[in-house]
Write an enzyme that holds these catalytic residues in place. Structure first.
Site, mmCIF file in Angstrom:
data_model
loop_
_atom_site.group_PDB
_atom_site.id
_atom_site.type_symbol
_atom_site.label_atom_id
_atom_site.label_comp_id
_atom_site.label_asym_id
_atom_site.label_seq_id
_atom_site.Cartn_x
_atom_site.Cartn_y
_atom_site.Cartn_z
ATOM 1 N N LYS A 106 -28.217 28.991 -28.229
ATOM 2 C CA LYS A 106 -28.417 28.902 -29.679
ATOM 3 C C LYS A 106 -27.447 27.876 -30.254
ATOM 4 O O LYS A 106 -26.239 28.019 -30.085
ATOM 5 C CB LYS A 106 -28.152 30.266 -30.328
ATOM 6 C CG LYS A 106 -29.141 31.354 -29.910
ATOM 7 C CD LYS A 106 -28.756 32.715 -30.433
ATOM 8 C CE LYS A 106 -29.772 33.774 -30.028
ATOM 9 N NZ LYS A 106 -29.348 35.137 -30.375
ATOM 10 N N GLY A 137 -33.232 36.201 -30.852
ATOM 11 C CA GLY A 137 -33.374 37.472 -31.559
ATOM 12 C C GLY A 137 -32.077 38.267 -31.464
ATOM 13 O O GLY A 137 -31.127 37.844 -30.818
ATOM 14 N N ALA A 141 -25.374 40.732 -25.493
ATOM 15 C CA ALA A 141 -25.522 40.780 -24.032
ATOM 16 C C ALA A 141 -25.127 42.146 -23.474
ATOM 17 O O ALA A 141 -25.846 42.707 -22.634
ATOM 18 C CB ALA A 141 -24.661 39.681 -23.400
ATOM 19 N N LYS A 192 -27.711 31.489 -37.898
ATOM 20 C CA LYS A 192 -27.158 32.827 -38.207
ATOM 21 C C LYS A 192 -25.686 32.884 -37.818
ATOM 22 O O LYS A 192 -24.902 33.621 -38.420
ATOM 23 C CB LYS A 192 -27.984 33.919 -37.537
ATOM 24 C CG LYS A 192 -28.135 33.793 -36.018
ATOM 25 C CD LYS A 192 -27.160 34.607 -35.235
ATOM 26 C CE LYS A 192 -27.172 34.251 -33.758
ATOM 27 N NZ LYS A 192 -26.326 35.089 -32.918
ATOM 28 N N THR A 249 -25.559 39.704 -36.361
ATOM 29 C CA THR A 249 -24.378 38.857 -36.209
ATOM 30 C C THR A 249 -23.421 38.998 -37.380
ATOM 31 O O THR A 249 -22.217 38.788 -37.233
ATOM 32 C CB THR A 249 -24.828 37.385 -36.052
ATOM 33 O OG1 THR A 249 -25.933 37.350 -35.172
ATOM 34 C CG2 THR A 249 -23.729 36.528 -35.502
ATOM 35 N N SER A 255 -19.896 40.799 -32.584
ATOM 36 C CA SER A 255 -20.219 39.399 -32.878
ATOM 37 C C SER A 255 -18.968 38.522 -32.854
ATOM 38 O O SER A 255 -18.023 38.735 -33.600
ATOM 39 C CB SER A 255 -20.874 39.289 -34.254
ATOM 40 O OG SER A 255 -20.836 37.943 -34.681
ATOM 41 N N ARG A 256 -18.999 37.515 -31.977
ATOM 42 C CA ARG A 256 -17.835 36.615 -31.871
ATOM 43 C C ARG A 256 -17.676 35.756 -33.120
ATOM 44 O O ARG A 256 -16.575 35.492 -33.560
ATOM 45 C CB ARG A 256 -18.026 35.659 -30.703
ATOM 46 C CG ARG A 256 -18.137 36.349 -29.406
ATOM 47 C CD ARG A 256 -18.668 35.360 -28.404
ATOM 48 N NE ARG A 256 -19.173 36.080 -27.259
ATOM 49 C CZ ARG A 256 -19.944 35.532 -26.354
ATOM 50 N NH1 ARG A 256 -20.292 34.262 -26.453
ATOM 51 N NH2 ARG A 256 -20.368 36.247 -25.344
ATOM 52 N N GLU A 282 -20.595 29.782 -30.974
ATOM 53 C CA GLU A 282 -21.462 28.630 -31.274
ATOM 54 C C GLU A 282 -21.418 28.216 -32.745
ATOM 55 O O GLU A 282 -21.632 27.056 -33.074
ATOM 56 C CB GLU A 282 -22.915 28.959 -30.891
ATOM 57 C CG GLU A 282 -23.193 29.080 -29.403
ATOM 58 C CD GLU A 282 -23.309 27.718 -28.715
ATOM 59 O OE1 GLU A 282 -22.841 26.713 -29.258
ATOM 60 O OE2 GLU A 282 -23.861 27.702 -27.605
HETATM 61 N N1 LIG Z 1 -23.547 36.729 -25.598
HETATM 62 C C1 LIG Z 1 -24.642 37.107 -26.227
HETATM 63 O O1 LIG Z 1 -24.792 38.276 -26.578
HETATM 64 C C2 LIG Z 1 -25.735 36.100 -26.513
HETATM 65 C C3 LIG Z 1 -26.976 36.595 -26.916
HETATM 66 C C4 LIG Z 1 -27.994 35.698 -27.204
HETATM 67 C C5 LIG Z 1 -27.766 34.332 -27.073
HETATM 68 N N2 LIG Z 1 -26.552 33.873 -26.678
HETATM 69 C C6 LIG Z 1 -26.385 32.420 -26.560
HETATM 70 O O2 LIG Z 1 -26.309 32.083 -25.172
HETATM 71 C C7 LIG Z 1 -25.476 30.938 -24.998
HETATM 72 C C8 LIG Z 1 -24.404 31.272 -23.983
HETATM 73 O O3 LIG Z 1 -23.628 32.325 -24.531
HETATM 74 P P1 LIG Z 1 -22.769 33.330 -23.655
HETATM 75 O O4 LIG Z 1 -22.476 34.472 -24.508
HETATM 76 O O5 LIG Z 1 -23.408 33.587 -22.339
HETATM 77 O O6 LIG Z 1 -21.444 32.427 -23.470
HETATM 78 P P2 LIG Z 1 -20.102 32.745 -22.680
HETATM 79 O O7 LIG Z 1 -18.979 32.141 -23.413
HETATM 80 O O8 LIG Z 1 -20.041 34.192 -22.300
HETATM 81 O O9 LIG Z 1 -20.316 31.909 -21.311
HETATM 82 C C9 LIG Z 1 -20.631 30.550 -21.294
HETATM 83 C C10 LIG Z 1 -20.952 30.210 -19.842
HETATM 84 O O10 LIG Z 1 -21.438 28.880 -19.756
HETATM 85 C C11 LIG Z 1 -20.837 28.288 -18.621
HETATM 86 N N3 LIG Z 1 -20.867 26.837 -18.721
HETATM 87 C C12 LIG Z 1 -20.260 26.063 -19.647
HETATM 88 N N4 LIG Z 1 -20.492 24.762 -19.365
HETATM 89 C C13 LIG Z 1 -21.277 24.750 -18.255
HETATM 90 C C14 LIG Z 1 -21.855 23.721 -17.481
HETATM 91 N N5 LIG Z 1 -21.687 22.446 -17.801
HETATM 92 N N6 LIG Z 1 -22.600 24.058 -16.392
HETATM 93 C C15 LIG Z 1 -22.780 25.363 -16.048
HETATM 94 N N7 LIG Z 1 -22.260 26.382 -16.753
HETATM 95 C C16 LIG Z 1 -21.523 26.060 -17.834
HETATM 96 C C17 LIG Z 1 -19.430 28.871 -18.601
HETATM 97 O O11 LIG Z 1 -18.823 28.715 -17.325
HETATM 98 C C18 LIG Z 1 -19.737 30.317 -18.940
HETATM 99 O O12 LIG Z 1 -20.085 31.019 -17.779
HETATM 100 C C19 LIG Z 1 -24.914 30.601 -26.392
HETATM 101 O O13 LIG Z 1 -25.662 29.566 -26.956
HETATM 102 C C20 LIG Z 1 -25.106 31.886 -27.179
HETATM 103 O O14 LIG Z 1 -25.251 31.651 -28.558
HETATM 104 C C21 LIG Z 1 -25.536 34.735 -26.372
#
Ligand SMILES: NC(=O)c1ccc[n+]([C@@H]2O[C@H](COP(=O)([O-])OP(=O)(O)OC[C@H]3O[C@@H](n4cnc5c(N)ncnc54)[C@H](O)[C@@H]3O)[C@@H](O)[C@H]2O)c1
Length: 333
Positions: A106, A137, A141, A192, A249, A255-256, A282
């Protein structure tokens, strides 16, 4: 057995990998570093990003893109938005030509001001739209990994692609709706996080529920304006990827982005807050992109603009709230 590659082994990538593995699919989870893949394969757990969650035997981790993508029928991209372009560039030579590409990231890219779907098309070519799906949505996680009931959207310009993602990811605790509006879904999912920074700051300043509800509602109005200006549908923002994710969020303790805003509201410095977070927030990057995108295409986004000024120009959050309250009086719609 469907072969799925999940690119990005953070909290969300690991939760989705677990879910798919538990459905009996063959999952390759791409880590950023080799030692992370070794640890994951040894411990069957991602202690750094999703602690305490057991991973199924049908999930394997690798740091090699060619290995992750070999034979993949579905590719789910879950890296942070600022890594999307480089990860796609690395993936391109290994990407199976028929694979469904699901974007769960996102954000709006800094510099280019592109949505994640636009970056996808920029790197892989415009035809990718027919097998590209935006997946978004209200979905913390940890809650998905714990099997708590959750509902999200899979959106594509191609109804078959949206349905394929829906069937691949659905289980009895994750309900997935399809949508034909990937633009609206992506704008909702990205913006959001910016409004959550504002809601968190308001809470950190000690303002009440009225202020938070106002930020959610007026936030939704400006997200909707941007989505429509980008070619999305207004009604999408009343759905899970709009209002649903915004409420989650802006109110959820997990929510971070809300947490970052909260700490800023309490007077902490941004760099200090981000250093202690340990995960991507993000909204910080998206606030910058959205501020410039709104200016470029002429969309009024007063809350986003104030968040930008707090983050990037050092404006005190209290003054940002005062300036929002003192804007010229107007009709609601
Ligand atoms: N955490 C949630 O609940 C959630 C829910 C829905 C959507 N998202 C979205 O998913 C995306 C990821 O979020 P997250 O919570 O998993 O982040 P996170 O901070 O938990 O992890 C990010 C991951 O990306 C990896 N990464 C970074 N650069 C990389 C690269 N060049 N190659 C391979 N891996 C790489 C990091 O090593 C790490 O494992 C974001 O855009 C977030 O908005 C997160």
């Amino acid at each position: 057995m469907t072969r799925v590659a999940v690119l990005g082994a953070g909290a969300w990538g690991t939760a989705l990998g677990k879910l798919l593995g538990a459905k009996g699919q063959h999952v390759m989870l791409l880590t950023e570093f080799e030692h992370e893949a070794d640890l994951l394969n040894r411990d069957r757990c991602n202690e750094r990003y999703l602690p305490g969650v057991d991973l199924p035997a049908s999930l394997r981790a690798t740091a090699r893109m060619d290995e992750a993508l070999a034979g993949a029928q579905i590719v789910i991209i879950v890296v942070p938005s600022d890594a999307l372009r480089s990860v796609l560039g690395e993936a391109r030579p290994h990407l199976p030509s028929e694979a469904l590409v699901v974007i769960a990231t996102k954000g709006i890219e800094n510099g280019s001001l592109m949505t994640m779907g636009e970056v996808l098309a920029d790197v892989l070519g415009p035809d990718i739209g027919h097998r590209g799906v935006a997946f978004s949505g209200p979905s913390f996680a940890n809650e998905v990994a714990a099997g708590m009931p959750t509902a999200v959207v899979a959106a594509s310009i191609d109804a078959r692609a949206a349905r394929a993602a829906q069937h691949a990811l659905v289980n009895d605790r994750l309900r997935i709706y399809t949508s034909d509006d990937p633009v609206g879904v992506q704008v909702g999912g990205a913006l959001k996080n910016v409004i959550a920074l504002a809601a968190g700051a308001s809470d950190g300043l000690g303002f009440g529920h009225n202020a938070r509800a106002a930020l959610i509602t007026r936030g939704l109005a400006e997200i909707g304006r941007l989505a429509v200006a980008k070619g999305g549908q207004a009604r999408t923002l009343a759905g899970l990827a709009g209002l649903g994710d915004l409420v989650l969020t802006c109110t959820g303790e997990l929510s971070r982005n809300r947490t970052v805003g909260f700490e800023l509201g309490r007077g902490r410095e941004l760099g200090d807050v981000l250093a202690s977070l340990g995960h991507v927030a993000e909204g910080v990057k998206t606030a910058k992109s959205a501020y410039h995108l709104a200016a470029r295409i002429g969309v009024d986004m007063p809350i986003t603009a104030e968040v930008y000024r707090v983050l990037y120009e050092g404006k005190p959050p209290r003054r940002a709230v005062e300036d929002l309250m003192h804007r010229a009086l107007k009709d609601e719609y």
